[in-house]
Every structure is written in structure tokens, then in C-alpha cells.
Write a protein that holds these residues in place. Structure first.
Motif, PDB file in Angstrom:
ATOM      1  N   ASP A  67       0.588  -1.000  -0.074  1.00 10.71           N
ATOM      2  CA  ASP A  67       0.165  -0.008   0.372  1.00 10.71           C
ATOM      3  C   ASP A  67       0.744   0.894  -0.053  1.00 10.71           C
ATOM      4  OD1 ASP A  67       0.648  -0.385   2.524  1.00 10.71           O
ATOM      5  OD2 ASP A  67      -0.588  -0.249   3.765  1.00 10.71           O
ATOM      6  N   LEU A  68       2.071   1.216  -0.548  1.00  6.55           N
ATOM      7  CA  LEU A  68       2.582   2.294  -0.510  1.00  6.55           C
ATOM      8  C   LEU A  68       2.520   3.351  -1.262  1.00  6.55           C
ATOM      9  CD1 LEU A  68       6.056   3.687   0.150  1.00  6.55           C
ATOM     10  CD2 LEU A  68       6.711   2.190  -1.945  1.00  6.55           C
ATOM     11  N   SER A 121      14.728  -1.906  10.469  1.00  3.43           N
ATOM     12  CA  SER A 121      14.189  -1.528  11.643  1.00  3.43           C
ATOM     13  C   SER A 121      13.194  -0.422  12.300  1.00  3.43           C
ATOM     14  CB  SER A 121      15.750  -0.625  11.888  1.00  3.43           C
ATOM     15  OG  SER A 121      15.633   0.197  11.483  1.00  3.43           O
ATOM     16  N   GLN A 122      12.387   0.263  11.208  1.00  2.00           N
ATOM     17  CA  GLN A 122      11.264   0.128  11.654  1.00  2.00           C
ATOM     18  C   GLN A 122       9.589   0.407  10.835  1.00  2.00           C
ATOM     19  OE1 GLN A 122      11.901   4.153  12.489  1.00  2.00           O
ATOM     20  NE2 GLN A 122      14.007   3.699  12.562  1.00  2.00           N
ATOM     21  N   SER A 169       5.116  12.258   1.886  1.00  2.00           N
ATOM     22  CA  SER A 169       4.666  11.077   2.651  1.00  2.00           C
ATOM     23  C   SER A 169       5.385  10.712   3.606  1.00  2.00           C
ATOM     24  CB  SER A 169       4.759   9.946   1.649  1.00  2.00           C
ATOM     25  OG  SER A 169       5.133   8.416   2.525  1.00  2.00           O
ATOM     26  N   PRO A 170       5.225  11.113   4.813  1.00  2.00           N
ATOM     27  CA  PRO A 170       6.238  10.942   6.357  1.00  2.00           C
ATOM     28  C   PRO A 170       6.849   9.714   6.199  1.00  2.00           C
ATOM     29  CG  PRO A 170       4.308  10.757   6.820  1.00  2.00           C
ATOM     30  CD  PRO A 170       3.602  11.110   5.216  1.00  2.00           C
ATOM     31  N   GLU A 217       9.967   4.308   5.820  1.00  2.00           N
ATOM     32  CA  GLU A 217       9.657   3.802   7.348  1.00  2.00           C
ATOM     33  C   GLU A 217       8.415   3.725   7.928  1.00  2.00           C
ATOM     34  OE1 GLU A 217      11.996   7.050   7.940  1.00  2.00           O
ATOM     35  OE2 GLU A 217      13.916   6.227   8.349  1.00  2.00           O
ATOM     36  N   GLY A 218       8.364   3.097   8.496  1.00  2.00           N
ATOM     37  CA  GLY A 218       7.264   3.454   9.430  1.00  2.00           C
ATOM     38  C   GLY A 218       5.842   1.863   8.989  1.00  2.00           C
TER      39      GLY A 218
END
Length: 544
Positions: A184-185, A210-211, A261-262, A380-381
């Protein structure tokens, strides 16, 4: 456990980064022409419609992207060895995921991200692909142009070879996407990074494991990476911080790589390895080009790449390059800040891009050797990114889609299957039950995290939890299916339990069978007994 290796070095030489004030030109692409098929077959019979020129529909994210600015190549010709025995008789792109063909998910993903030109590359041995592509064309005919290109297995099995074979269809910057990706990127964010980098030579997508991003590394690669004395196998990279303040010519320049996007962090790629590294040797010339370089093995390559159009010409000049990931990308990364006049294989467009010439003439900070650039979008996230390239991944993706984890791939709500008889399940039976007695167990119990096709023939006392059941299946009485995938046209007898398993199409399961953590190939007959941690498949028949 998989360990992360990180090394950081900060030599005094500043990084040669891009000036911040130059925007990419959206009209720098070559004029597109009608594609001509010189090798392989074009399975597309459709022509661009007026709606294709009108832009995306309301379900597609708004974007300023020119429909002809990017083409997408969907690589679907892989053998699917990691999905054996499921892929032995069914082409990998056609394997059902929550009762839909696997390839339909990346196609839906690309259309919803505004892509207007998709080329599906497959090989002749993949039976059923042409029919599947025709169905996709009909479904998205008002939103996207979808074409199929069939290649010979002998010549075009590898990724770079496949792209080279369809070069006559590529007339703009192009996006490479594998057919087994479920994500869903926001692809538009990656495209925007590619634009903002003054036409990056290659922009790749990597996941920061790692995120919290979903790990896409196959179990085989993980096993190799854990060998004693070795660093990571596939994803050992060196990245620079292109968002920092640097000093060039006595002035401070703030270099911004913007992304809405964050979850995306743009980085310049200074080093990219796809082999086991016992030790890393880098010369003085490397550190004269790069500063504040961070070496790490925690970034997993998602196999989504955006290439500049001139890379097609590079592939033509270098026929010995067969793999995009293992050969082409490391080559491009290594050629950054090189003297391209001495590089005979480099196409003229790589040396004399109009944006680069204009930038070089207008800025005193521009480094004339910075013709080739490689960037990474670090994800990330909480972003769902999964390659469906192993049995475990296939089972997990089915479960997550049925569960509704990935919202953009919502499954259709089918009418709950009805048992063959009314015993224990009708309103009349409930009225006849004496007061004070517990109500009878429903003949069919289907959990919320299930994807069940309609038109099934079911007995009584059927329980389904966290599973996907295909069309045309028949089940007897006292059947329990948990955390499993059952494909089309499977016949299951009485008193059967199936858990943590995958049952391929046209399998027959006799009565009084227990199956746990098994993979069953197409057409196999499971006889009475208990089966655990087994691969069950038909033996190939040889005609002499």
C-alpha cells in the motif's frame, strides 16, 4: 536472528550533491510512437480510449503526472521456485490470492497510483496468461492501457534480458514492478522523488526493517546472510544524507528532496552490493566523492525501480548484463562521478541530458562529472510491503488480504455458503427446540477473517477460521479449516481437519484425514491418515 551491521564514516571532503532550486522538466521525454512488436507476441487488442487521455478516475490519487511520462513494466515471467509445488502446474502470476489472481494486485496498485501504460512481460510456458491479461484489459479499459508481451524462455528469463527484449516498446522513463508485490506504499511519492532529483538515473525503493516496515527478504536469503563471518547477502548499501546542509564554494546550500509522505526518506546511493561480503575494501577515490556515508544492511530492496529512458540504450550496448538487481544497478551506482567521456558504453543521453546542461550553465555549484545519479526511497513506519515469493509469504498474504489489513485490496463480500440440508440451521428447527436446551451448533461457521467463494457444496458442522476457500469446492460433514488456503475445485470428505496448510486446485481429501503445515500440489489425492510438515504432490508421468 538477523543482525544489522552499520558503519559510518565522515571524511572531510564534502559530498557532491544537487543544487536545490532546479525543478525537473516534464516535457523532456522523447516523442512516443506506436509500439512495434519485433519479438514475442502482443496480447493486447485494445486501443487507447478517450478516457485514458482524460486522466485518472475519482478512485485514483490526484497527481500532476503526465500519463505518458512513465511506463510500467510488470515482470511476470519468473518460474516461482520459492512457491513449489504450488507453481508446478499453475503459473506464478495466476496463483489465487484471496480468490484473485496474484498479478491482479500489482495491476490494481499501479492503476490506483495513476499509471496509464502497463506492459506485462511473461513467457510462453505460462498457460493462461493471455486470457488473464485480456480480463485485466477489460476491467481497466477506461483507466489504463494494458499490454502483454510474450517472450521465449531460452532468451529472456532474467530481468534485464526481458527489459532489453521489449525495448522497442519503451519510449519514456520506466518503472519496474514484480508481479508478486503486495503493498500500500504511495507510488506517487516515489515518482516525485525521482522527478525532484533532476531525472535520477535510477530510483529504487528500500524498506527500513528497523522501523516497522514489513520484511520482504526471502528465507533463503536470510539463511545465507547469517553465515558466520559474512555481512548481509542482498542489501548491503552505503547511503548519504541528501537532506543536510553542505558547503561548496564558500556558500551554504540546503538540498531538499521533497516527499509528501512521512514514510519515505530520500537518500543518495553511494554503494550497492548484491554478494556476500567477507570484507569491504574501498579506495581513497571513493571517499573523495562521498562524505557522511553510512553503510548498513538493514535496508531490504523491494524490487521497485524507476529508470531513466537512456538505461534502455545502455542495456543494448551491454548484452552481458542479465539481471537488473545483481548487475545493472550496481554498475550504475559505481559509475557515479565518473568521466563518461572515457565510458564508451554510456549512451549520449546520459552524458548530455538537457536538464544537466542547463543546470551546469546556470549554477556555479554544479559538478560537471555528476551525470549519473542513483537514489533510494527509504520506506519507514507502518507500510505494508510483501513479496509473495515463498510458501510462508503466500500463506501470510492470503491471511492479511482476507483480514483486510491492506485496505486498498478489499475482498468482495460473498453470500455465506448454505449447507446441503436444513438440519440445525433453519428458523423452523430453532422453533422446535425445547426450552432450556442449548441451541444447536450452526451447520456452517465462517470467521470474519475469511475469504470464501460462493457456490460451494457444504455438509454440516463446517468450521472455517482465517482461511481462503476457492470456488467449486465440496465438503462433507465435520470439516475444520484453520489458517489455510484451499484453491478451486477441491473435494473434502467427512471428519477432516486442515490447518496451516495450502491445498492446490483439484485436490481430493479422503475422509478421516488430519493435515497440519502441509503443501499439497494440484490433482493430488490425500488418503486416510495424519500428515504433518509434508509436501504432497503427484509424481510426474513420463511417456516412453
Amino acid at each position: 536472528t538477523h543482525t544489522h551491521t552499520t558503519m559510518t564514516t565522515k571524511p572531510s571532503t564534502p559530498n557532491l550533491s544537487l543544487p536545490p532550486t532546479v525543478n525537473p522538466l516534464t516535457d523532456a521525454n522523447p516523442t512516443s510512437s506506436s509500439p512495434r512488436n519485433t519479438s514475442g507476441q502482443d496480447t493486447s487488442s485494445q486501443k487507447p480510449t478517450a478516457s485514458q487521455k482524460a486522466g485518472p478516475s475519482s478512485s485514483v490519487p490526484s497527481s500532476s503526472m503526465n500519463p505518458s511520462e512513465f511506463q510500467c513494466i510488470l515482470l511476470a515471467g519468473g518460474e516461482g521456485q520459492g512457491l513449489y509445488p504450488l507453481s508446478e502446474f499453475i503459473a506464478k502470476p495466476l496463483l489465487p490470492v484471496a480468490n484473485r489472481a496474484l498479478i491482479s494486485y500489482p495491476v490494481q496498485y499501479l492503476v490506483q497510483n495513476g499509471i496509464k501504460d502497463i506492459i506485462i512481460v511473461y513467457v510462453k510456458s505460462q498457460q493462461g496468461m493471455e486470457k488473464c491479461i485480456q480480463a485485466l484489459q477489460a476491467e481497466y479499459q477506461d483507466q489504463c492501457r494494458i499490454r502483454g508481451r510474450c517472450l521465449d524462455e531460452e532468451e529472456h528469463m532474467d530481468s534485464a534480458s526481458a527489459v532489453r527484449a521489449i525495448s522497442d516498446w519503451i519510449h519514456s522513463d520506466f518503472i519496474i514492478v514484480p508481479c508478486d508485490i503486495i503493498t500500500d506504499l504511495n507510488l506517487q511519492d516515489v515518482i516525485n522523488v525521482h522527478r525532484s532529483m533532476i531525472r535520477s538515473s535510477v530510483t529504487m525503493v528500500m524498506l527500513d526493517s528497523s522501523q516497522g516496515a514489513t520484511d520482504t527478504t526471502s528465507s533463503a536469503d536470510k539463511a545465507k546472510s547469517q553465515q558466520k563471518g559474512h555481512l548481509s547477502v542482498e542489501h548491503y548499501v552505503a547511503l548519504t544524507d541528501i537532506d543536510r546542509t553542505i558547503k561548496r564554494g564558500g556558500d551554504l546550500i540546503k538540498n531538499n528532496a521533497l516527499s509528501s509522505s512521512p514514510n519515505i526518506l530520500p537518500r543518495r546511493v553511494a554503494f550497492y552490493s548484491t554478494s556476500i561480503l567477507e570484507e569491504l575494501k574501498l579506495g581513497r577515490s571513493f571517499f573523495s566523492k562521498w562524505s557522511d556515508v553510512t553503510f548498513s544492511d538493514r535496508y531490504n530492496d523491494l524490487h521497485i525501480y524507476i529508470f531513466a529512458r537512456w538505461v534502455i540504450d545502455l542495456l543494448k550496448k551491454m548484452p552481458k548484463i542479465h539481471s537488473l538487481k545483481h548487475e545493472l544497478i550496481p554498475y550504475i551506482v559505481s559509475k557515479q562521478f565518473s568521466d563518461l567521456d572515457s565510458e564508451k558504453e554510456m549512451p549520449l543521453e546520459a552524458k548530455q541530458h538537457p536538464q544537466q546542461r542547463a543546470l551546469q550553465a546556470s549554477s556555479s555549484y554544479w559538478d560537471s562529472s555528476d551525470h549519473i545519479r542513483a537514489f533510494a526511497c527509504i520506506v519507514e513506519g507502518k507500510v505494508f510491503c510483501k513479496r509473495t515469493n515463498t510458501i510462508d509469504a503466500y500463506l501470510e498474504v492470503n491471511r492479511e488480504i482476507a483480514k483486510g489489513t491492506v485496505k486498498m485490496y478489499s475482498t468482495r463480500v460473498e453470500e455465506p455458503p448454505k449447507p446441503k440440508g436444513k438440519k440445525g440451521g433453519s428458523k423452523e428447527d430453532k422453533k422446535k427446540e425445547p426450552r432450556g436446551e442449548k441451541p444447536k451448533r450452526p451447520p456452517v461457521q465462517i470467521g470474519q477473517e475469511c475469504c470464501v467463494a460462493s457456490g460451494l457444496e457444504l455438509g454440516e458442522q463446517i468450521t472455517m477460521k482465517r482461511c481462503c476457500i476457492g470456488a467449486g469446492c465440496k465438503m462433507g460433514n465435520d470439516v475444520k479449516i484453520v489458517n489455510s488456503v484451499v484453491m478451486n475445485d477441491v473435494i473434502i470428505g467427512d471428519n477432516v481437519t486442515i490447518q496451516n496448510s495450502i491445498v492446490s486446485s483439484r485436490v481430493t481429501v479422503d475422509s478421516n484425514v488430519k493435515i497440519d503445515n502441509c503443501k499439497i500440489g494440484s490433482g493430488f489425492t490425500v488418503q486416510i491418515g495424519d500428515y504433518k510438515d509434508e509436501v504432497l504432490k503427484k509424481e510426474k508421468e513420463f511417456v516412453i
